[in-house]
Design a protein around this motif. Sequence first.
Motif, PDB file in Angstrom:
ATOM      1  N   GLU A  59       0.833  -1.204   0.000  1.00  0.00           N
ATOM      2  CA  GLU A  59       0.000   0.000   0.000  1.00  0.00           C
ATOM      3  C   GLU A  59       0.868   1.253   0.000  1.00  0.00           C
ATOM      4  N   ALA A  62       2.325   1.698  -3.417  1.00  0.00           N
ATOM      5  CA  ALA A  62       1.281   2.175  -4.340  1.00  0.00           C
ATOM      6  C   ALA A  62       1.019   3.659  -4.122  1.00  0.00           C
ATOM      7  N   LYS A  63       1.002   4.080  -2.876  1.00  0.00           N
ATOM      8  CA  LYS A  63       0.780   5.489  -2.562  1.00  0.00           C
ATOM      9  C   LYS A  63       1.923   6.345  -3.108  1.00  0.00           C
ATOM     10  N   GLU A  64       3.161   5.865  -2.948  1.00  0.00           N
ATOM     11  CA  GLU A  64       4.318   6.590  -3.476  1.00  0.00           C
ATOM     12  C   GLU A  64       4.257   6.660  -5.003  1.00  0.00           C
ATOM     13  N   ALA A  65       3.875   5.554  -5.639  1.00  0.00           N
ATOM     14  CA  ALA A  65       3.790   5.525  -7.102  1.00  0.00           C
ATOM     15  C   ALA A  65       2.704   6.485  -7.588  1.00  0.00           C
ATOM     16  N   GLU A  66       1.579   6.525  -6.890  1.00  0.00           N
ATOM     17  CA  GLU A  66       0.503   7.443  -7.271  1.00  0.00           C
ATOM     18  C   GLU A  66       0.959   8.892  -7.117  1.00  0.00           C
ATOM     19  N   ASP A  67       1.657   9.186  -6.021  1.00  0.00           N
ATOM     20  CA  ASP A  67       2.162  10.533  -5.797  1.00  0.00           C
ATOM     21  C   ASP A  67       3.154  10.919  -6.894  1.00  0.00           C
ATOM     22  N   LYS A  68       4.044   9.987  -7.227  1.00  0.00           N
ATOM     23  CA  LYS A  68       5.019  10.244  -8.296  1.00  0.00           C
ATOM     24  C   LYS A  68       4.313  10.479  -9.627  1.00  0.00           C
ATOM     25  N   TYR A  69       3.289   9.684  -9.906  1.00  0.00           N
ATOM     26  CA  TYR A  69       2.524   9.855 -11.143  1.00  0.00           C
ATOM     27  C   TYR A  69       1.864  11.229 -11.184  1.00  0.00           C
ATOM     28  N   LEU A  70       1.222  11.614 -10.089  1.00  0.00           N
ATOM     29  CA  LEU A  70       0.535  12.912 -10.056  1.00  0.00           C
ATOM     30  C   LEU A  70       1.518  14.070 -10.235  1.00  0.00           C
ATOM     31  N   HIS A  73       2.637  14.096 -13.866  1.00  0.00           N
ATOM     32  CA  HIS A  73       1.549  14.603 -14.702  1.00  0.00           C
ATOM     33  C   HIS A  73       1.439  16.130 -14.581  1.00  0.00           C
TER      34      HIS A  73
END
Length: 124
Positions: A59, A62-70, A73
């Motif tokens: 988890e 996943a949170k780090e990956a989502e933050d990196k993606y945002l 972007h």
Amino acid sequence: EEVVETEEMTNEDTKVSSDSSNVETMETEDNTAETEGDKFASLDEEFKTKMEAKVAEAEEKAKEAEDKYLRTHADFDNIKKRLEKEKYQAIDYASEKFAKDLLSTMDTLEMALQSANGEANPSE
């Protein structure tokens, strides 16, 4: 008859002894089963704890990956906007330079026309 009775008694003693051994064996098996059950329970708890740790780690990743993606972007959008702005500035600059170049040419043409008209007017 005594020999037969003695054999029967020995057989009965063996049965009783055998039955008591079976009871002891069953009790030992029950204790072993409880011990194994406790083992499995502790293994289950250990497994559950390990899996919970792995889930928490996944988890977090996943949170780090989502933050990196945002963030990526948002950076992409900012670069896109900046390039669009720079494009329009370059177009404006090119248009301005072109207009300045035309002004000097227009001034020269106007002076040439005035000079040509000035020469044409006195001969009339």
